[in-house]
Design a protein around this motif. Structure first.
Motif, PDB file in Angstrom:
ATOM      1  N   LEU A  56      25.727  -4.415  36.316  1.00 32.15           N
ATOM      2  CA  LEU A  56      25.255  -5.684  36.540  1.00 32.15           C
ATOM      3  C   LEU A  56      24.083  -5.744  37.421  1.00 32.15           C
ATOM      4  O   LEU A  56      23.018  -6.955  37.136  1.00 32.15           O
ATOM      5  CB  LEU A  56      26.614  -6.418  37.480  1.00 32.15           C
ATOM      6  CG  LEU A  56      27.795  -6.885  36.375  1.00 32.15           C
ATOM      7  CD1 LEU A  56      28.782  -7.269  37.604  1.00 32.15           C
ATOM      8  CD2 LEU A  56      27.450  -8.150  35.500  1.00 32.15           C
ATOM      9  N   ILE A  59      21.086  -5.395  35.168  1.00 27.59           N
ATOM     10  CA  ILE A  59      20.928  -6.778  34.317  1.00 27.59           C
ATOM     11  C   ILE A  59      19.986  -7.587  35.234  1.00 27.59           C
ATOM     12  O   ILE A  59      18.971  -8.244  34.780  1.00 27.59           O
ATOM     13  CB  ILE A  59      22.201  -7.485  33.987  1.00 27.59           C
ATOM     14  CG1 ILE A  59      22.915  -6.594  33.035  1.00 27.59           C
ATOM     15  CG2 ILE A  59      21.944  -8.842  33.368  1.00 27.59           C
ATOM     16  CD1 ILE A  59      24.203  -7.155  32.443  1.00 27.59           C
ATOM     17  N   SER A  60      20.375  -7.601  36.614  1.00 31.53           N
ATOM     18  CA  SER A  60      19.523  -8.388  37.306  1.00 31.53           C
ATOM     19  C   SER A  60      17.957  -7.844  37.621  1.00 31.53           C
ATOM     20  O   SER A  60      17.237  -8.867  37.534  1.00 31.53           O
ATOM     21  CB  SER A  60      20.110  -8.369  38.560  1.00 31.53           C
ATOM     22  OG  SER A  60      19.367  -9.197  39.742  1.00 31.53           O
ATOM     23  N   GLY A  63      16.600  -9.227  34.341  1.00 30.64           N
ATOM     24  CA  GLY A  63      16.041 -10.345  34.407  1.00 30.64           C
ATOM     25  C   GLY A  63      14.877 -10.531  34.985  1.00 30.64           C
ATOM     26  O   GLY A  63      13.911 -11.420  34.577  1.00 30.64           O
ATOM     27  N   PHE A 105      19.566 -14.383  34.626  1.00 32.90           N
ATOM     28  CA  PHE A 105      20.008 -13.183  34.417  1.00 32.90           C
ATOM     29  C   PHE A 105      19.854 -12.362  35.710  1.00 32.90           C
ATOM     30  O   PHE A 105      20.711 -11.583  36.086  1.00 32.90           O
ATOM     31  CB  PHE A 105      19.303 -12.194  33.429  1.00 32.90           C
ATOM     32  CG  PHE A 105      19.904 -12.502  31.888  1.00 32.90           C
ATOM     33  CD1 PHE A 105      21.323 -12.547  31.710  1.00 32.90           C
ATOM     34  CD2 PHE A 105      19.033 -12.766  30.940  1.00 32.90           C
ATOM     35  CE1 PHE A 105      21.825 -12.536  30.483  1.00 32.90           C
ATOM     36  CE2 PHE A 105      19.542 -13.083  29.638  1.00 32.90           C
ATOM     37  CZ  PHE A 105      20.769 -12.923  29.276  1.00 32.90           C
ATOM     38  N   GLY A 109      23.176 -11.446  37.447  1.00 26.95           N
ATOM     39  CA  GLY A 109      23.538 -10.182  37.601  1.00 26.95           C
ATOM     40  C   GLY A 109      23.911  -9.648  39.272  1.00 26.95           C
ATOM     41  O   GLY A 109      25.003  -9.150  39.393  1.00 26.95           O
ATOM     42  N   SER A 169      17.736  -4.879  42.569  1.00 24.74           N
ATOM     43  CA  SER A 169      18.017  -6.089  42.562  1.00 24.74           C
ATOM     44  C   SER A 169      17.647  -7.128  43.821  1.00 24.74           C
ATOM     45  O   SER A 169      17.367  -8.535  43.563  1.00 24.74           O
ATOM     46  CB  SER A 169      19.531  -6.330  41.678  1.00 24.74           C
ATOM     47  OG  SER A 169      20.432  -6.116  43.121  1.00 24.74           O
TER      48      SER A 169
END
Length: 364
Positions: A56, A59-60, A63, A105, A109, A169
């Protein structure tokens, strides 16, 4: 009867007075028994949850990268995008879509990752902290102990994959919003001092480009207009930027309703007036005109301007009136500009008075 009631009240076991002794006390039930989670008892489940949280966070990060690719990589009317699609409107749509997905995203995330981490890996047992006397030295030591406990229980030290993806992130996600600060306005506000309007430039309808005669503008009507010479620019030459600065609202009011200040007596043509369409709050396009009240409304933050009173602010956060475009009629009856705006268009987030004086000097 009265005495009997008083005696009954005195002897009733239901009535409890505040000075009674031996009040009943209840035992402390304590905390409910702690039910361990699968990740507490199964190392494989804990490792799987750690990978999920790290995914996750990745994913951040992706994004945020998607956001910057869209922001810096897609040029409207530039060499990078025209090869695939020559239409700038399509480029704008694609860029806006990717910018939105990138931020979504990035925030999704990091947000879901932290929640999943707390629910599966961080300790979830309940605890009781008793109040105690305040002591600066003791409080400092306790605060340090709490921080160390949180770090130890979070497992961030012994989970490098989770730690590194979290750091990435946390750093990148907020920078997507910081990047938007570039679009709050030009680095050099002086570029807003001048637009494509000039002496003798005809007013044309947007988007048809048809010139407008004074006789075409009926009482109560409103038009979105542009300078005719804007069509000479290509998208590579800054067409969209110039259009955003020069767009104007043209209206016709009863001349008796107009409040005209000294020096602006000849800026309208028999009640036909022209004002910048760019709100002086944050630059949103003004698009709503109420004929009965002569009010112009910005849909973004509800700033309201009185077209009959030189578009002065009557409501909302805008701090200045809309700049007026002086207009006249040429020999063929078409509406033309007398000059450029006499003040900068757009949001008044810089020292507006200085630029107004400079432009007044240049006009002279």
């Amino acid at each position: 009867m009265g005495n009997h009631s008083d005696d009954a009240r005195k002897t009733s076991s239901v009535v409890v007075t505040s000075h009674e002794e031996g009040k009943e006390t209840f035992p402390n039930p304590g905390l409910p028994p702690h039910a361990p989670r699968l990740t507490d008892v199964d190392p494989h489940k804990a490792k799987s949850a750690e990978r999920q949280v790290s995914l996750l966070f990745v994913i951040s990060i992706l994004g945020a990268i998607l956001f910057w690719v869209a922001y810096f990589g897609i040029k409207i009317g530039g060499e990078y995008y025209d090869v695939m699609n020559p239409e700038p409107t399509n480029a704008l749509r694609l860029q806006n879509l990717l910018l939105g997905l990138g931020i979504a995203f990035s925030m999704f995330g990091i947000g879901i990752g932290v929640v999943h981490w707390a629910r599966t890996l961080m300790p979830d047992h309940e605890m009781v902290e008793y109040r105690h006397a305040v002591s600066a030295e003791a409080d400092r030591a306790e605060a340090q102990e709490i921080v160390e406990t949180i770090i130890a229980e979070s497992g961030i030290k012994r989970r490098p994959l989770l730690r590194n993806t979290l750091i990435g992130s946390v750093i990148l996600a907020p920078l997507t919003f910081v990047t938007f600060l570039r679009d709050l306005g030009p680095a050099d506000p002086s570029v807003l001092k001048h637009t494509m309007w000039d002496k003798g430039v005809r007013l044309v309808r947007d988007p048809s480009g048809t010139p407008i005669k004074a006789s075409d503008v009926t009482l109560g009507s409103a038009y979105h207009v542009l300078p005719e010479n804007l069509s000479s620019l290509s998208h590579d030459q800054g067409y969209l930027n110039e259009k955003a600065k020069a767009v104007v609202l043209l209206m016709r009011l009863d001349p008796s309703d107009l409040k005209v200040s000294a020096g602006r007596e000849d800026w309208n043509v028999d009640g036909i007036i022209a004002y910048s369409k760019v709100c002086t709050h944050v630059g949103c396009p003004i698009a709503l005109y109420e004929q009965r009240t002569h009010h112009l409304l910005c849909p973004c933050h509800q700033s309201t301007f009185d077209a009959a009173d030189e578009c002065k602010v009557v409501f909302g956060p805008a701090g200045h009136a809309l700049p007026q475009l002086p207009i006249a009629v040429d020999s063929e009856g078409y509406l033309v500009a007398q000059s450029d705006f006499h003040e900068p268009v757009g949001p008044a987030y810089w020292e507006r008075g200085k630029h107004v004086k400079e432009m007044a000097g240049e006009t002279k």
